[in-house]
Design a protein around this motif. Structure first.
Motif, PDB file in Angstrom:
ATOM      1  N   SER A  97       1.839  37.080  76.589  1.00  0.00           N
ATOM      2  CA  SER A  97       0.637  37.661  75.973  1.00  0.00           C
ATOM      3  C   SER A  97       0.568  39.156  76.215  1.00  0.00           C
ATOM      4  O   SER A  97       0.184  39.933  75.324  1.00  0.00           O
TER       5      SER A  97
ATOM      6  N   PHE B 265       2.948  41.023  73.870  1.00  0.00           N
ATOM      7  CA  PHE B 265       2.405  41.095  72.516  1.00  0.00           C
ATOM      8  C   PHE B 265       1.288  42.121  72.433  1.00  0.00           C
ATOM      9  O   PHE B 265       1.166  42.847  71.440  1.00  0.00           O
ATOM     10  N   THR B 266       0.462  42.190  73.463  1.00  0.00           N
ATOM     11  CA  THR B 266      -0.640  43.157  73.465  1.00  0.00           C
ATOM     12  C   THR B 266      -0.114  44.588  73.524  1.00  0.00           C
ATOM     13  O   THR B 266      -0.583  45.473  72.786  1.00  0.00           O
TER      14      THR B 266
ATOM     15  N   ASP C  20       0.319  40.727  66.258  1.00  0.00           N
ATOM     16  CA  ASP C  20      -0.779  39.829  65.909  1.00  0.00           C
ATOM     17  C   ASP C  20      -0.819  38.606  66.816  1.00  0.00           C
ATOM     18  O   ASP C  20       0.216  38.107  67.285  1.00  0.00           O
ATOM     19  N   THR C  21      -2.025  38.101  67.043  1.00  0.00           N
ATOM     20  CA  THR C  21      -2.188  36.924  67.895  1.00  0.00           C
ATOM     21  C   THR C  21      -1.607  35.673  67.259  1.00  0.00           C
ATOM     22  O   THR C  21      -1.254  34.736  67.977  1.00  0.00           O
ATOM     23  N   ASP C  22      -1.531  35.648  65.909  1.00  0.00           N
ATOM     24  CA  ASP C  22      -0.977  34.446  65.277  1.00  0.00           C
ATOM     25  C   ASP C  22       0.505  34.284  65.623  1.00  0.00           C
ATOM     26  O   ASP C  22       0.986  33.161  65.850  1.00  0.00           O
TER      27      ASP C  22
ATOM     28  N   GLN D  38       1.817  35.345  68.385  1.00  0.00           N
ATOM     29  CA  GLN D  38       1.784  34.946  69.792  1.00  0.00           C
ATOM     30  C   GLN D  38       1.563  33.442  69.918  1.00  0.00           C
ATOM     31  O   GLN D  38       2.222  32.768  70.718  1.00  0.00           O
ATOM     32  N   ASN D  39       0.644  32.900  69.133  1.00  0.00           N
ATOM     33  CA  ASN D  39       0.368  31.464  69.178  1.00  0.00           C
ATOM     34  C   ASN D  39       1.559  30.644  68.707  1.00  0.00           C
ATOM     35  O   ASN D  39       1.841  29.564  69.242  1.00  0.00           O
TER      36      ASN D  39
END
Length: 337
Positions: free
Chosen positions: A298, A301-302, A307-309, A311-312
């Motif tokens: 996480s 990615f930050t 994008d968080t998608d 990451q998920n």
């Protein structure tokens, strides 16, 4: 001499002990592989952000973010090793955080706030355990009911508003440092060490492995399976109460939205760490590495503004790969035996 006479002569049955490798503090192949994945992620973070990743501030951020979910994952490890599951941990964190930050609770000072958060978490965990063990409700259903009701009660108490902490003593302690290291990181380390000792060096831990491996055999060996199961869920609830203190300290507020998706992150970290969802086998060291893998991922990615998608999706792929490795490991073990 008959079997019955022999059993009477020899006295009460001895508790079944888990295999030695489950109790020893050792780094097996799986843990080494997980550590390798963590090292690779750190290398990727350093390559992509050489000026930001390996800095004191970023490392402290990673550990502080890992602290709360790490404490929850310690409790989840106990539950899953014992053959259960707990979907309510995130909601219990929310309820504990809301209850300890009400104006009435804060008016009594930081000690009462801490005690309130811990007792709420412990109480919710024990309720889960009683419903599962004595009520004979499937763990999925019992904890799902707690997931809904605890979150609803948190919304009712807070009025769906954020409750800001005004007690300076609470914030000064939990947001402070000890020997240059944030108190939250010390709390995470303490919970992990106590959890490891409890799981690997005590009768409680041996019984946890035994109940998860074969509940009926454990009962015949003299273990009070119902009571032990209730206590295991109590441990998970207490961990949620501790995590609530950490979340409130980090955000300076209690809210019914705290702990969102903690149950999924905790289960994922435990599974990544090698704990079998069927119970009877697991490792807190593996859980710790699993938590750090997700937290570092996480963070990468930050730092790279992704994008968080995505990451998920990456988290989902990691979970699937871990589940496949578990299945392969179990199948190989059954074949060898």
């Amino acid at each position: 001499m008959t079997d019955q006479a022999e059993s009477v002569r020899t006295g009460p049955a001895v508790e079944p002990l888990p295999p030695k490798e489950k109790r020893n503090f050792s780094l097996d192949t799986r843990l080494l592989g997980l550590a390798g994945v963590l090292v690779i992620l750190c290398i990727v973070g350093q390559v992509t952000r050489p000026d930001q990743f390996f800095t004191d501030g970023n490392i402290s951020t990673i550990l502080r973010l890992a602290a709360a979910i790490g404490v929850v994952s310690v409790g989840m490890t106990f539950v899953i090793i014992a053959g259960g599951i707990d979907l309510s941990v995130g909601s219990i964190v929310a309820l504990s955080s809301v209850w300890l930050t009400t104006l009435a609770t804060q008016s009594y000072g930081p000690f009462v706030m801490i005690l309130c958060g811990l007792l709420v978490g412990l109480g919710c965990g024990l309720i889960n355990g009683i419903l599962v063990s004595y009520g004979k409700i499937v763990p999925f259903i019992a904890t799902l009911a707690m997931y809904v009701s605890a979150r609803g009660l948190a919304e009712r108490i807070s009025g769906r508003r954020t409750q800001v902490v005004s007690e300076a003593g609470f914030l000064d302690f939990f947001r402070g440092d000890l020997l240059g290291i944030p108190v939250l990181i010390w709390m995470f380390a303490l919970v992990f060490v106590v959890g490891w000792v409890l799981l690997n060096r005590t009768t409680f831990g041996r019984r946890t492995f035994a109940v998860g491996g074969n509940a009926e055999a454990s009962r015949l060996a003299g273990i009070n399976v119902k009571r032990h199961t209730a206590l295991v869920y109590g441990v998970a609830g207490l961990c949620c109460g501790i995590a609530a203190l950490m979340v409130v300290a980090r955000t300076t507020a209690g809210a019914s939205t705290n702990g969102m998706l903690y149950e999924l992150d905790a289960i994922a970290a435990v599974v990544i760490g090698g704990t079998l969802l069927t119970g009877g086998r697991g490792s807190l060291i593996g859980t710790l590495i699993g938590v750090l893998i997700f937290t570092v991922l996480s963070n990468i990615f930050t730092l790279n503004n992704l994008d968080t998608d995505i990451q998920n999706i990456a988290k989902g792929v990691i979970i699937v790969l871990a589940a496949l490795l578990q299945f392969r490991s179990v199948k190989k073990t059954k074949t060898s035996t």
